[in-house]
Design an enzyme around this catalytic site. Structure first.
Site, PDB file in Angstrom:
ATOM      1  N   THR A 100       0.962  -1.179  -0.155  1.00  0.00           N
ATOM      2  CA  THR A 100       0.078   0.003  -0.095  1.00  0.00           C
ATOM      3  C   THR A 100       1.128   1.283  -0.263  1.00  0.00           C
ATOM      4  O   THR A 100       1.550   1.511   0.876  1.00  0.00           O
ATOM      5  CB  THR A 100      -0.955  -0.029   1.132  1.00  0.00           C
ATOM      6  OG1 THR A 100      -1.596  -1.009   1.152  1.00  0.00           O
ATOM      7  CG2 THR A 100      -1.792   1.334   1.159  1.00  0.00           C
ATOM      8  N   LYS A 175      -7.204   1.633  -3.269  1.00  0.00           N
ATOM      9  CA  LYS A 175      -6.990   1.165  -1.716  1.00  0.00           C
ATOM     10  C   LYS A 175      -7.133   2.332  -0.799  1.00  0.00           C
ATOM     11  O   LYS A 175      -7.350   1.887   0.234  1.00  0.00           O
ATOM     12  CB  LYS A 175      -5.393   0.598  -1.802  1.00  0.00           C
ATOM     13  CG  LYS A 175      -4.737   0.183  -0.597  1.00  0.00           C
ATOM     14  CD  LYS A 175      -5.427  -1.018   0.093  1.00  0.00           C
ATOM     15  CE  LYS A 175      -4.990  -1.151   1.622  1.00  0.00           C
ATOM     16  NZ  LYS A 175      -5.430  -2.582   2.202  1.00  0.00           N
ATOM     17  N   LYS A 243       0.202   5.412   8.125  1.00  0.00           N
ATOM     18  CA  LYS A 243       0.696   5.709   6.680  1.00  0.00           C
ATOM     19  C   LYS A 243      -0.215   5.799   5.826  1.00  0.00           C
ATOM     20  O   LYS A 243      -0.373   6.751   4.865  1.00  0.00           O
ATOM     21  CB  LYS A 243       1.851   4.337   6.242  1.00  0.00           C
ATOM     22  CG  LYS A 243       2.373   4.605   4.923  1.00  0.00           C
ATOM     23  CD  LYS A 243       2.095   3.407   4.322  1.00  0.00           C
ATOM     24  CE  LYS A 243       1.772   2.044   4.793  1.00  0.00           C
ATOM     25  NZ  LYS A 243       1.146   1.084   3.907  1.00  0.00           N
TER      26      LYS A 243
HETATM   27  P1  NAP Z   1       5.335  -6.227   7.530  1.00  0.00           P
HETATM   28  O1  NAP Z   1       5.180  -7.573   8.160  1.00  0.00           O
HETATM   29  O2  NAP Z   1       6.189  -5.251   8.073  1.00  0.00           O
HETATM   30  O3  NAP Z   1       6.251  -6.690   6.189  1.00  0.00           O
HETATM   31  C1  NAP Z   1       6.946  -5.925   5.287  1.00  0.00           C
HETATM   32  C2  NAP Z   1       8.067  -6.792   4.738  1.00  0.00           C
HETATM   33  O4  NAP Z   1       8.926  -5.863   3.958  1.00  0.00           O
HETATM   34  C3  NAP Z   1       8.905  -6.829   6.130  1.00  0.00           C
HETATM   35  O5  NAP Z   1       9.288  -8.384   6.169  1.00  0.00           O
HETATM   36  C4  NAP Z   1      10.312  -5.962   5.670  1.00  0.00           C
HETATM   37  O6  NAP Z   1      11.586  -6.553   6.358  1.00  0.00           O
HETATM   38  C5  NAP Z   1      10.091  -6.099   4.429  1.00  0.00           C
HETATM   39  N1  NAP Z   1      10.973  -4.946   3.802  1.00  0.00           N
HETATM   40  C6  NAP Z   1      10.720  -3.655   4.228  1.00  0.00           C
HETATM   41  N2  NAP Z   1      11.369  -2.694   3.480  1.00  0.00           N
HETATM   42  C7  NAP Z   1      12.183  -3.696   2.774  1.00  0.00           C
HETATM   43  C8  NAP Z   1      13.157  -3.147   2.094  1.00  0.00           C
HETATM   44  N3  NAP Z   1      13.747  -2.044   1.511  1.00  0.00           N
HETATM   45  N4  NAP Z   1      14.016  -4.183   1.327  1.00  0.00           N
HETATM   46  C9  NAP Z   1      13.461  -5.391   1.580  1.00  0.00           C
HETATM   47  N5  NAP Z   1      12.540  -5.822   2.338  1.00  0.00           N
HETATM   48  C10 NAP Z   1      12.117  -4.900   2.906  1.00  0.00           C
HETATM   49  O7  NAP Z   1       4.016  -5.713   6.804  1.00  0.00           O
HETATM   50  P2  NAP Z   1       2.711  -6.389   6.127  1.00  0.00           P
HETATM   51  O8  NAP Z   1       1.646  -6.339   7.252  1.00  0.00           O
HETATM   52  O9  NAP Z   1       3.123  -7.718   5.539  1.00  0.00           O
HETATM   53  O10 NAP Z   1       2.306  -5.215   5.090  1.00  0.00           O
HETATM   54  C11 NAP Z   1       3.023  -5.181   3.740  1.00  0.00           C
HETATM   55  C12 NAP Z   1       2.319  -3.984   3.057  1.00  0.00           C
HETATM   56  O11 NAP Z   1       1.116  -4.390   2.574  1.00  0.00           O
HETATM   57  C13 NAP Z   1       2.223  -2.560   3.826  1.00  0.00           C
HETATM   58  O12 NAP Z   1       2.315  -1.571   2.776  1.00  0.00           O
HETATM   59  C14 NAP Z   1       0.953  -2.578   4.452  1.00  0.00           C
HETATM   60  O13 NAP Z   1       0.465  -1.335   4.447  1.00  0.00           O
HETATM   61  C15 NAP Z   1       0.120  -3.718   3.384  1.00  0.00           C
HETATM   62  N6  NAP Z   1      -1.060  -4.238   3.717  1.00  0.00           N
HETATM   63  C16 NAP Z   1      -1.258  -4.888   5.094  1.00  0.00           C
HETATM   64  C17 NAP Z   1      -2.264  -5.686   5.131  1.00  0.00           C
HETATM   65  C18 NAP Z   1      -2.241  -6.498   6.532  1.00  0.00           C
HETATM   66  O14 NAP Z   1      -3.251  -6.883   7.184  1.00  0.00           O
HETATM   67  N7  NAP Z   1      -1.187  -6.654   7.329  1.00  0.00           N
HETATM   68  C19 NAP Z   1      -3.254  -5.811   4.513  1.00  0.00           C
HETATM   69  C20 NAP Z   1      -3.145  -5.166   3.201  1.00  0.00           C
HETATM   70  C21 NAP Z   1      -2.045  -4.486   2.849  1.00  0.00           C
HETATM   71  P3  NAP Z   1      11.755  -6.558   7.774  1.00  0.00           P
HETATM   72  O15 NAP Z   1      11.458  -7.973   8.051  1.00  0.00           O
HETATM   73  O16 NAP Z   1      13.274  -6.419   8.030  1.00  0.00           O
HETATM   74  O17 NAP Z   1      11.141  -5.728   8.619  1.00  0.00           O
END
Ligand code: NAP
Length: 294
Positions: A100, A175, A243
């Site tokens: 997102t 979104k 965010k």
């Molecule tokens: P998350 O658990 O923080 O996953 C993000 C992953 O990306 C983490 O493992 C992080 O690494 C990795 N990452 C971040 N920056 C990076 C970089 N520069 N290079 C390589 N890897 C990197 O978050 P999430 O809940 O999966 O959400 C991911 C995205 O989807 C977000 O934008 C969120 O807003 C969106 N989203 C989430 C949901 C939900 O319910 N969770 C639903 C819809 C959309 P680290 O392990 O080192 O932190």
């Protein structure tokens, strides 16, 4: 795409969402390259046959499709356009950002990708951690129709409702509309449960009753039971929701649109973030209502 000719996919970002989403691609038979900032998050999928890479560039260089599911727009920009970025490293590839992120950045990435000979889509998702685990996400796509058609078999491994909404940026705008609905809905869920508790009702019984009536929503039926159990673990981090609402409010400003519900929701979540809850799940908004109210 026939089973025999599945393209190699690179998946970057293996957090709460990416871990499950990449797993579905592997299970569907796509050869998979992985990259994540914290290398330990690649282990489970490597054990099932995926290949761990040391940078986004290494993951992208022999992939026909590259998917990113990282945290913030700044992460997306680094992974796409940074020195180890996928735009420079990939060859004639389909690049899909499922993070997102901002509609403006989606348009910038689409231009950069096109200039480097790639196709690009913004394809953020809705459905939460449960939707990702069950491959039942709604996937909202912006980009060219030909790239959308090419991406469909891959996206359908992760979601059940995959739609093209318009040109680059249209997926992210959709979104934002989704997040605005959630911003006000989650306040209503917390207020209804706080009221039920204050009135001396059994919150589980209240949920079971109103969860199938006119108040029914995914927020009520997924987050409600977590709140009642006192489970504030992240399915969706508060820091990511802040965010999203921030992006939506900036875009709304550009359109001269006032969104009082989103502004209130943002201020309540900021109060919680100041209390150190930015890595709690969004259902922890309930804690705001547990404070003594004057
Ligand atoms: P998350 O658990 O923080 O996953 C993000 C992953 O990306 C983490 O493992 C992080 O690494 C990795 N990452 C971040 N920056 C990076 C970089 N520069 N290079 C390589 N890897 C990197 O978050 P999430 O809940 O999966 O959400 C991911 C995205 O989807 C977000 O934008 C969120 O807003 C969106 N989203 C989430 C949901 C939900 O319910 N969770 C639903 C819809 C959309 P680290 O392990 O080192 O932190």
């Amino acid at each position: 795409m026939s089973t025999a000719a599945k393209p190699r996919v690179a998946f970057i970002g293996l957090g709460i969402m990416g871990q499950s989403m990449a797993g579905h691609l592997l299970a569907a038979g796509y050869p998979l390259n992985l990259y994540n900032r914290s290398a330990d998050k690649m282990a489970a999928l490597v054990a099932k046959g995926a290949r761990a890479c040391a940078s986004p560039a290494e993951a992208a260089k022999d992939a026909q499709v590259v998917i990113t599911m990282v945290g913030f727009p700044s992460d997306v920009e680094e992974v796409w356009l940074g020195p180890q970025g996928i735009v420079k490293a990939a060859h004639n590839a389909l690049l899909i950002d499922m993070t997102t992120s901002s509609p403006e950045l989606a348009r910038k990435l689409a231009q950069a990708a096109s200039a480097a000979g790639h196709r690009a889509l913004d394809a953020p998702v809705s459905g939460g951690d449960v939707g990702a685990r069950e491959a039942k996400l709604s996937i909202m796509v912006g980009g060219e129709p030909a790239a959308f058609e090419e991406a469909l078999p891959v996206l359908q491994c992760m979601g059940t409702n995959v739609r093209l909404l318009g040109p680059a940026g249209a997926g992210q705008h959709t979104k934002m509309a989704n997040q605005l609905v959630i911003a006000s809905t989650i306040m209503g869920v917390c207020e209804g449960l706080a009221y039920a508790k204050a009135a001396g009702l059994d919150p589980s019984a209240v949920l079971q009753t109103i969860g199938s009536g006119a108040a029914s929503s995914a927020q009520l039926n997924v987050m409600g039971p977590r709140i009642v159990k006192g489970d504030f673990e992240p399915g969706f981090f508060i820091m990511h929701f802040l965010k999203d609402v921030g992006i939506a409010l900036s875009e709304a400003d550009l359109m001269h649109l006032n969104l009082p519900g989103a502004k209130l929701s943002k201020s309540l979540y900021e109060t919680l973030a100041e209390r150190g809850l930015e890595r709690a799940g969004t259902q922890a908004l309930y804690k705001y209502y547990e404070e003594p109210q004057s």
